[in-house]
Design an enzyme around this catalytic site. Structure first.
Site, PDB file in Angstrom:
ATOM      1  N   GLY A 236      32.169  47.490  45.786  1.00 35.98           N
ATOM      2  CA  GLY A 236      32.147  47.661  47.224  1.00 35.98           C
ATOM      3  C   GLY A 236      30.834  47.310  47.891  1.00 35.98           C
ATOM      4  O   GLY A 236      30.684  47.536  49.097  1.00 35.98           O
ATOM      5  N   GLU A 272      31.073  48.497  39.240  1.00 34.41           N
ATOM      6  CA  GLU A 272      31.894  47.318  38.942  1.00 34.41           C
ATOM      7  C   GLU A 272      31.988  46.408  40.183  1.00 34.41           C
ATOM      8  O   GLU A 272      33.054  46.197  40.736  1.00 34.41           O
ATOM      9  CB  GLU A 272      33.284  47.713  38.446  1.00 34.41           C
ATOM     10  CG  GLU A 272      34.028  48.715  39.275  1.00 34.41           C
ATOM     11  CD  GLU A 272      35.400  49.067  38.695  1.00 34.41           C
ATOM     12  OE1 GLU A 272      36.370  49.137  39.478  1.00 34.41           O
ATOM     13  OE2 GLU A 272      35.485  49.265  37.472  1.00 34.41           O
ATOM     14  N   ARG A 275      32.064  40.883  44.589  1.00 36.36           N
ATOM     15  CA  ARG A 275      31.540  40.066  45.687  1.00 36.36           C
ATOM     16  C   ARG A 275      30.022  39.957  45.637  1.00 36.36           C
ATOM     17  O   ARG A 275      29.450  38.863  45.779  1.00 36.36           O
ATOM     18  CB  ARG A 275      31.977  40.684  47.019  1.00 36.36           C
ATOM     19  CG  ARG A 275      31.588  39.874  48.235  1.00 36.36           C
ATOM     20  CD  ARG A 275      31.799  40.678  49.530  1.00 36.36           C
ATOM     21  NE  ARG A 275      33.127  41.256  49.603  1.00 36.36           N
ATOM     22  CZ  ARG A 275      34.188  40.648  50.116  1.00 36.36           C
ATOM     23  NH1 ARG A 275      34.059  39.429  50.602  1.00 36.36           N
ATOM     24  NH2 ARG A 275      35.354  41.247  50.143  1.00 36.36           N
ATOM     25  N   CYS A 345      48.769  22.977  59.674  1.00 37.73           N
ATOM     26  CA  CYS A 345      49.582  23.031  60.892  1.00 37.73           C
ATOM     27  C   CYS A 345      49.733  24.469  61.367  1.00 37.73           C
ATOM     28  O   CYS A 345      50.837  25.005  61.496  1.00 37.73           O
ATOM     29  CB  CYS A 345      50.962  22.407  60.634  1.00 37.73           C
ATOM     30  SG  CYS A 345      50.889  20.696  60.111  1.00 37.73           S
ATOM     31  N   TYR A 374      35.792  35.580  46.408  1.00 38.79           N
ATOM     32  CA  TYR A 374      36.948  35.736  47.297  1.00 38.79           C
ATOM     33  C   TYR A 374      37.066  34.553  48.268  1.00 38.79           C
ATOM     34  O   TYR A 374      37.358  34.730  49.443  1.00 38.79           O
ATOM     35  CB  TYR A 374      36.863  37.065  48.066  1.00 38.79           C
ATOM     36  CG  TYR A 374      36.860  38.271  47.164  1.00 38.79           C
ATOM     37  CD1 TYR A 374      37.973  38.573  46.385  1.00 38.79           C
ATOM     38  CD2 TYR A 374      35.739  39.087  47.060  1.00 38.79           C
ATOM     39  CE1 TYR A 374      37.974  39.674  45.545  1.00 38.79           C
ATOM     40  CE2 TYR A 374      35.734  40.188  46.223  1.00 38.79           C
ATOM     41  CZ  TYR A 374      36.851  40.479  45.461  1.00 38.79           C
ATOM     42  OH  TYR A 374      36.849  41.557  44.622  1.00 38.79           O
TER      43      TYR A 374
END
Length: 399
Positions: A236, A272, A275, A345, A374
């Protein structure tokens, strides 16, 4: 954030020179990744571990670069176990996440998973049955969805509210009872991951304080508390995509060191993150296909788009952009705001709005930094059936 490492720039230029069509490519700087992780690991206090959450980026060169540096890996599917096998990693791994299949449990146990984080009472029963079937006594963590004060929340809440993750604290005594009654399960610790993409170090300090305050209470639920040694505090750790300013990880580690030093029965703490580990090493380079104006706004239509780099749409931000003019071209004039969009589109195919750029033109390259987590791996790459982008890896990762 406005300049590219020379090695990354060279890799992008080489990819551009060999591309038959306009360019869309991801470049990952493995040496920068390794250096960043060395600094992260060096700040950890004694008795604190770090497992990389491979959901952030599970490409084999990334995993091979990280394997000698981190304490282990966190996975959330049978497919991610296969990714670790393909990377020839011998590091320990733990298995988290809701909705685990029986086949996932079998694969994890067969590969010697260090711990499985059980997320429900039903998972405990299923895991016990499979552990008996395979003749393995399996260490487990019970994942807790804790009660949190309203001040401790984030834009991506994983706990402290109604979520599919973990067990409410009211259910934890029953979960402990069921694990301890299971012949082939051994309670090793608890897992709490309540906030994701948290950018404020002060709030993360408060979150860790709350976990450690409840550690003794949770551990006391066990009939054999001596087996309960670990507290997994999840990841986090956020990334500030707009300013590029990095989370003050050393400060958080110093705070944690003080808190653990004050505890008579401190757990082994395990982070853990995903990011925070891999975001900074990645770059997404796209070529300008067209420039146009509509209803008073300027657009740069580029090769690629959110089907390859979904991160800006997923996070709801306008990504920073580095402008690389075509060889031999000198931009002139004043900067103007442009929306950088892709080939899809849909009006949602927007990577960045209002980006101030000086005289961008067809054939120029735009590079989006901080694309190592990510980004491509959460994208809907088959939408419209455009070709998948090349991925290039720069450096060896052993710095």
């Amino acid at each position: 954030m406005d300049k590219l490492p020379a090695s990354v720039l060279d890799a992008i230029e080489q990819a551009h020179s060999r591309a038959a069509d306009p360019l869309a490519v991801f470049a990952y700087d493995l040496d920068a990744l390794a250096q960043h992780v060395r600094e992260v690991m060096a700040a950890l206090p004694a008795g604190v571990e770090l497992f990389y959450a491979i959901k952030a980026n599970s490409e084999a060169p990334i995993l091979r670069t990280l394997a000698p540096l981190v304490d282990g890996f966190e996975i959330s599917s049978g497919g991610e176990i296969e990714r670790l096998q393909a990377a020839s990693s011998d590091r320990p791994f733990v298995f988290s996440g809701p909705g685990k299949l029986d086949s996932d449990f079998r694969a994890a146990l067969s590969q010697g998973v260090a711990a499985i984080h059980v997320e429900s009472l039903g998972e405990i029963e299923r895991l016990q049955r499979i552990a008996v079937e395979l003749g393995r006594v399996q260490p487990v963590f019970i994942r807790i969805n804790p009660e949190l004060p309203t001040t401790l929340s984030s834009r991506l809440a994983m706990g402290g509210t109604a979520t599919p993750f973990g067990l409410d604290e009211a259910e934890v005594p029953e979960a402990v009872k069921r694990v301890e009654a299971s012949s082939h399960l051994r309670l090793q610790g608890f897992h709490v991951h309540a906030m994701s993409h948290q950018q404020q170090v002060e709030r993360h300090e408060q979150l860790l304080d709350l976990y450690l305050e409840r550690w003794a209470q949770w551990k006391a639920l066990a009939n054999r508390p001596e087996t309960v040694t670990h507290l997994n505090v999840g990841g986090g750790i956020g990334v500030d995509y707009l300013s590029g300013e990095r989370f003050d990880w050393p400060r958080l580690c110093r705070h944690l060191e003080r808190r653990l030093g004050a505890l008579a029965d401190a757990p082994v703490v395990r982070f853990e993150p995903g990011r925070f580990i891999s975001a900074y090493c990645g770059y997404y380079a796209i070529e300008v296909l067209d420039s146009k104006s509509s209803h008073g706004q300027h657009f740069l239509i580029c090769r690629g788009g959110t089907h390859q780099f979904r991160l800006p749409v997923a996070q709801g931000h306008d990504h920073p952009v580095i402008h690389l003019p075509a060889a031999g071209r000198e931009p002139s004039g004043v900067s103007r705001p442009f929306s950088v969009v892709g080939q899809l589109c849909t009006p949602k195919d927007v990577l960045s709005r209002g980006r101030q750029l000086v005289d961008p033109a067809v054939g120029d390259l735009l590079v989006l930094p901080m694309a190592g987590a990510y980004g491509y791996n959460i994208s809907h790459a088959d939408f419209l059936c455009h070709p998948r982008p090349e991925q290039v890896f720069v450096g060896r990762g052993d710095g």
